[in-house]
Design an enzyme around this catalytic site. Structure first.
Site, PDB file in Angstrom:
ATOM      1  N   SER A  22       0.749  -1.202   0.022  1.00 61.76           N
ATOM      2  CA  SER A  22       0.006   0.194  -0.044  1.00 61.76           C
ATOM      3  C   SER A  22       0.714   1.187   0.201  1.00 61.76           C
ATOM      4  CB  SER A  22      -1.069   0.254   1.434  1.00 61.76           C
ATOM      5  OG  SER A  22       0.065   0.135   2.317  1.00 61.76           O
ATOM      6  N   THR A  23       0.421   2.232  -0.248  1.00 64.57           N
ATOM      7  CA  THR A  23       1.168   3.541  -0.227  1.00 64.57           C
ATOM      8  C   THR A  23       1.818   3.791   0.830  1.00 64.57           C
ATOM      9  OG1 THR A  23      -0.426   4.351  -2.218  1.00 64.57           O
ATOM     10  CG2 THR A  23       0.916   5.859  -1.116  1.00 64.57           C
TER      11      THR A  23
END
Length: 484
Positions: A22-23
């Site tokens: 995920s970012t």
């Protein structure tokens, strides 16, 4: 016989690499796609695995399996294109324990595919890896039990606050959009009120079901059970049922409590007399009692080959051993034929329909006493029995008495407590069905209509709304009305 899954030879050394980030994770922890892929390729080179595909979910959370990369990985496994799936860390597969277990058991192991997590040295091809799957399954079961318990607690909390709990709204209501709370459905509510009105006017449950099927065939599947369930459902007086305890609901009632209690009192009354009298052609069967011995009376021919019949006490006719109450009954001399006795009762009911003053006179002359509510006495005795039980158990716990010395006494206390509880419940369900004069007159008028219609079931149903029993002793007739 269950067929074994056949894995293509070409896929024995092939593996899929799965990468997720995920970012936020990439920014804070350095789980970049490139870094994960580099380490996984190094691992495969060292272990001699050939890479089939690299599936990447960049910018996806691990809270759900709704990810394109994991879906492609699952397809490869189910098609037996790979022998192993490798990730860098276990949480790359999923951050949900439940989803992780589903993937391990229902996807990988089900299709003969091993799963490897490089950082934890987790490998389902080893005994240790399979043991970990079992541990995860145990925790998943614990979580399911916790969810079930929380759901039950939430349900009880909603009921305590008066919210309806059910997957389908009862007849007469619909769900408020976005919740399980009830709102009145005007069209169906009118049907519910019609059912109660018909039943209280003396129409049988069978006839009501037929009428509903004719008028509203698409609303519900109409049958006797549906009508009876509607008449018994406390939701129509604004209540919700919490495991046998009625609580005030937040929804709008459709029926008055008086009408609801009246309908349920009639149901109880009808259940006691069953259908014996309804099946009989004799109008008074099930209502007549001998004034001497108390046995029931039944119609019988006066003599063989003689067409006239009269009602005879079972203790006199002795045609049914179980119905005999006395060997010395003297009620042998009443002069009425069956037709004459029935006509006397019919005439009395017709007077009710025509003369309100006569109703008042009947009520004034009634010697019936108001029923005594023994609930409080029952409750006091039950509490005393509980205290005695506690004392015996306390004596046993401190060693002052042996178990075999108190077992018989405990059993007797339990039996008495259960009998009292049943008696108290029956006493509480007995509803006073006193009727006003207009209701009595309407029932009496309905009885006349039933007689003219020639419907024996309808006629028997109406007469039992008015008469509880009739006592005959020789030429004396005593009518016990339900409204007195």
């Amino acid at each position: 016989m269950k067929k074994e899954k056949v894995i293509p030879i070409d896929s024995l050394d092939l593996v899929d690499l799965y990468i997720r980030v995920s970012t936020t994770e990439q920014a804070l922890e350095g789980y970049s796609v490139a870094e994960q892929e580099h380490r996984l390729r190094q691992y495969c080179a060292a272990m001699g695995h050939r890479i089939h595909k690299v599936h990447i979910d960049a910018g996806f959370s691990g809270a759900s399996l709704d990810r394109p990369g994991i879906k492609e990985t699952i397809k490869d496994v189910q098609k037996h294109l790979v022998r192993r799936v490798i990730v860098w860390k276990l949480d790359r597969l999923s951050r949900s324990q439940k989803d992780t277990l589903i993937m391990l058991e229902d996807v990988f192991l089900e299709n003969g595919c091993d799963f490897i997590s490089m950082m934890e040295s987790f490998d389902t091809s080893t005994s240790f890896g399979r043991a970990i799957v079992g541990i995860l399954a145990a925790f998943a079961q614990l979580e399911r039990e916790n969810i079930k318990e929380r759901t039950m607690m939430g349900r009880q909390a909603r009921l305590a606050k008066g919210h309806y709990n059910g997957s389908r709204p009862p007849l007469g209501y619909s769900f408020i959009p976005g919740s399980n709370d009830l709102q009145v459905d005007p069209y169906q509510a009118a049907i519910v009120r019609e059912i109660f009105k018909l039943f209280l006017s003396g129409i049988s449950i069978n006839a009501i079901a037929r009428k509903m099927e004719e008028k509203y065939p698409t609303v519900r599947t109409w049958n006797n059970t549906m009508i009876r369930r509607t008449l018994k459902n406390p939701v129509y007086i604004g209540k919700v049922n919490d495991n046998g305890i009625l609580r005030d609901g937040i929804h709008e009632p459709l029926i008055s409590e008086i009408d609801f209690q009246m309908a349920n009192a009639i149901l109880v009354h009808n259940s006691k007399i069953k259908k014996q009298s309804c099946r009989s052609r004799s109008l008074l069967t099930g209502l007549l009692y001998c004034g001497d011995c108390g046995a029931r009376m039944h119609p019988r021919r006066i003599a063989r080959g003689y067409p006239l019949r009269r009602y005879v006490c079972y203790s006199v006719s002795r045609t049914s051993k179980s119905m005999i109450k006395s060997d010395h009954c003297t009620n042998r001399l009443h002069p009425y034929t069956q037709e004459e006795l029935e006509q006397i009762i019919i005439d009395e009911i017709k007077k009710l329909a025509a003369d309100e003053d006569y109703i008042s006179e009947v009520i004034r002359n009634s010697s019936a006493e108001a029923p005594v509510d023994d609930t409080e006495l029952f409750q006091e005795r039950i509490e005393e029995l509980n205290r005695q039980t506690d004392k015996l158990l306390n004596l046993y716990q401190i060693g002052a008495i042996e178990l075999d010395q108190i077992q018989e006494r405990l059993a007797a206390l339990k039996q008495e407590r259960e009998s009292l509880t049943a008696a108290m419940k029956e006493s509480q369900t007995k509803t006073d069905i006193n009727m006003d004069h207009l209701k009595i007159m309407s029932y009496a008028s309905a009885f006349q209509v039933a007689l003219e219609s020639g419907d024996p079931e309808y006629t028997n149903s109406i007469i039992r709304l008015l008469i509880d029993k009739i006592v005959v002793l020789n030429e004396d007739i005593e009518i016990h009305w339900t409204f007195c």
